[in-house]
Design an enzyme around this catalytic site. Structure first.
Site, mmCIF file in Angstrom:
data_model
loop_
_atom_site.group_PDB
_atom_site.id
_atom_site.type_symbol
_atom_site.label_atom_id
_atom_site.label_comp_id
_atom_site.label_asym_id
_atom_site.label_seq_id
_atom_site.Cartn_x
_atom_site.Cartn_y
_atom_site.Cartn_z
ATOM 1 N N GLU A 1 -4.683 7.673 -3.100
ATOM 2 C CA GLU A 1 -5.151 6.398 -2.551
ATOM 3 C C GLU A 1 -5.431 5.393 -3.674
ATOM 4 O O GLU A 1 -5.308 4.181 -3.471
ATOM 5 C CB GLU A 1 -6.406 6.638 -1.686
ATOM 6 N N HIS B 1 1.770 4.490 -2.779
ATOM 7 C CA HIS B 1 1.849 5.942 -2.561
ATOM 8 C C HIS B 1 3.239 6.441 -2.966
ATOM 9 O O HIS B 1 3.383 7.461 -3.634
ATOM 10 C CB HIS B 1 1.644 6.274 -1.074
ATOM 11 N N HIS C 1 0.836 -1.205 0.000
ATOM 12 C CA HIS C 1 0.000 0.000 0.000
ATOM 13 C C HIS C 1 0.876 1.263 0.000
ATOM 14 O O HIS C 1 0.748 2.124 -0.881
ATOM 15 C CB HIS C 1 -0.911 -0.018 1.235
ATOM 16 N N GLU C 2 1.784 1.340 0.972
ATOM 17 C CA GLU C 2 2.613 2.552 1.090
ATOM 18 C C GLU C 2 3.554 2.691 -0.117
ATOM 19 O O GLU C 2 3.843 3.804 -0.551
ATOM 20 C CB GLU C 2 3.396 2.559 2.399
#
Ligand code: ZN
Length: 499
Positions: free
Chosen positions: A293, A267, A263-264
């Protein structure tokens, strides 16, 4: 050929961007390595930098440069985009009196401290007066910024420029019954995943090594980034060449750090993909939190929780974590895609997650409209959990006190998480059309074509288009919940034997 004023304007904005990088690094250090007694001085560092940034963002010097450039009306689309977003940011900044900005900062600091205590003791009454103050200040802020339909719009505009609560409501209204139906179907299905395999022992040191392998494989550049540990995972950056990811580890719940890192890294790869030659230009930044997101969710869910991904990496995972040696790929794939209504948003699965967001969106909008009193928040929360997810929090710590956002008076942020899921599904569908057999590429561990597609279609543009424009430009379609619902049904129905 750029004018002299434009060059001065860019140089001025670059300094503001450098201050922003300094602020990010101070924040990052506070969450990762700063010793406890550093907190007081750190608050002063941060307040000094915030003051310098607000001065620069609202100065007459900047206002004059923008006005001069508007008269020059640059034809170059990149310069025009810089000017447009600079005007937007400047107008927002000057509408907010420094006094109000300071009062909000102070209320946030007190609110967060009170929230930590209230949460630990599960005692909403200790946080309630702070929530009231923060709500009043945000309402005042919304009035200063200006709004036509409802004050919530002015606040949400900071996170998702151009978005309107009524439009988000329409998307959520269409989405809600679809999610509820899928949750119900999965809970009633005879086939259920074995979740105990996710709790098998996986040594933290090995998790770190494996996470780095995965982050590197999907394209996160470790020469322009790193991974550290924090209580709440995040991604921050000082520039596209220095992107910091954090995660947290639990020996007995490895998926938390693994999917957290995917997820990170999503980003982070967005930040790394902004054009470095334009560093510090107003439009050289992410579009919105929703678009940000969409990048994290795409790598975490569409890629990381897909079967092709694990056809490539499951052997490596089993070699690293011997406790999974007897677990089949099918059982692993089903377990990491389990659907189960639960109390805590950050632990929610892909299907129920949206229902947690809608609950928060409804409640904070009602608070802003004066239709929900602070004292009634815990009951309203519990009622909404029961009707939306079929579970009732046993206490406020696992209910309305669980998220940090309201402790900082941040209203209008939550919907961007769900918009991100919706954008991600639309982008992924289009990437699939453009890239040929995307599943085969993922199965072979080839992520460069997908990352290249995201770079070319999304990252490189920075803030040139707002989120609605970008989605339409990239996919040829307006923002719609339908691809998201179709993707969820296509994935979860067969898993639960419902196809
Ligand atoms: Zn995120």
């Amino acid at each position: 050929m750029a004018s002299k004023t434009y060059e001065q304007f860019i140089a001025y904005n670059q300094e503001a961007r450098l201050l922003h990088g300094i602020q990010s690094l101070l924040d990052w250090d506070q969450e990762t390595y700063m010793p406890k007694r550093g907190a007081d001085t750190r608050a002063r560092h941060l307040s000094l930098v915030a003051g310098l940034m607000h001065e620069r963002r609202s100065s007459d010097e900047l206002g004059n440069m923008i006005a001069t450039l508007e008269k020059e009306a640059p034809e170059d689309p990149v310069e025009a985009a810089d000017l447009r977003v600079a005007r937007r940011d400047f107008d927002r900044a000057v509408k907010l009196p420094t006094d109000l900005v300071k009062r909000i900062a102070e209320a946030q600091s007190r609110g967060k401290t009170a929230w930590i205590e209230a949460r630990a003791e599960s005692d909403f009454s200790k946080f309630a007066p702070h929530l009231q103050t923060l709500m009043d200040l945000r309402r005042e802020m919304a009035d200063k910024l200006g709004w036509t339909t409802e004050p919530y719009d002015a606040l949400m505009d900071e996170y998702e420029p151009g978005a309107k609560a009524a439009e988000v409501q329409a998307v959520f209204d269409a989405l809600r019954p679809e999610l509820v139906a899928l949750v119900q179907a999965t809970q009633d299905a005879p086939r259920q995943p074995d979740l105990s395999i996710l709790k098998r022992s996986c040594p933290v040191e090995l998790q770190k090594t494996f996470n780095e392998q995965i982050a590197r494989a999907i394209g996160f550049d470790f020469d322009a980034g790193r991974i550290d540990i924090s209580v709440h995972p995040f991604c921050t950056e000082t520039s596209m060449n220095d992107v910091r990811l954090t995660t947290r580890y639990d020996e007995h719940y490895m998926p938390m750090s693994l999917f957290g890192i995917m997820h990170e890294a999503g980003h982070g790869m967005y930040e790394q993909g902004l054009p470095s030659e334009r560093f510090g230009s107003p439009a050289c930044a992410s579009v919105s939190l929703g678009i940000h997101e969409s990048q994290s969710r795409l790598w975490e869910n569409q890629v990381g929780r897909s079967r092709p991904f694990w056809e490539r990496f499951y052997g490596d995972l089993q070699k690293t974590f011997t406790s999974l040696a007897d677990v089949s790929l099918d059982d692993w794939y089903f377990a990491i895609n389990n659907v189960r209504p639960s109390l805590i948003r950050v632990e929610a699965d892909e299907v129920t997650y949206g229902l947690h967001i809608m609950l928060r969106f409804d409640l904070e909008r009602q608070m802003m409209q004066g239709k929900l009193a602070v004292a009634d928040v815990p009951q309203a929360w519990n009622d909404a959990m029961q009707s939306g997810l079929g579970v009732t929090p046993p206490n406020d710590r696992e209910g309305c006190l669980q998220d940090v956002h309201w402790s900082l008076g941040i209203f209008g942020y939550f919907p961007t998480y769900q918009l991100g899921n919706i954008f991600a599904a639309q982008f992924f569908d289009k990437a699939r059309q453009d890239l040929g057999n995307l599943d085969d590429q993922i199965r072979r561990g080839e992520f460069a074509p997908l990352l290249g597609w995201l770079r070319e279609n999304i990252h490189v543009h920075g803030r040139r288009f707002d989120s609605n424009e970008l989605v339409e430009r990239v996919t040829g379609n307006k923002v719609s919940h339908e691809p998201y619902v179709a993707a969820l049904n296509a994935k979860f129905k067969p898993l639960y034997g419902l196809a």
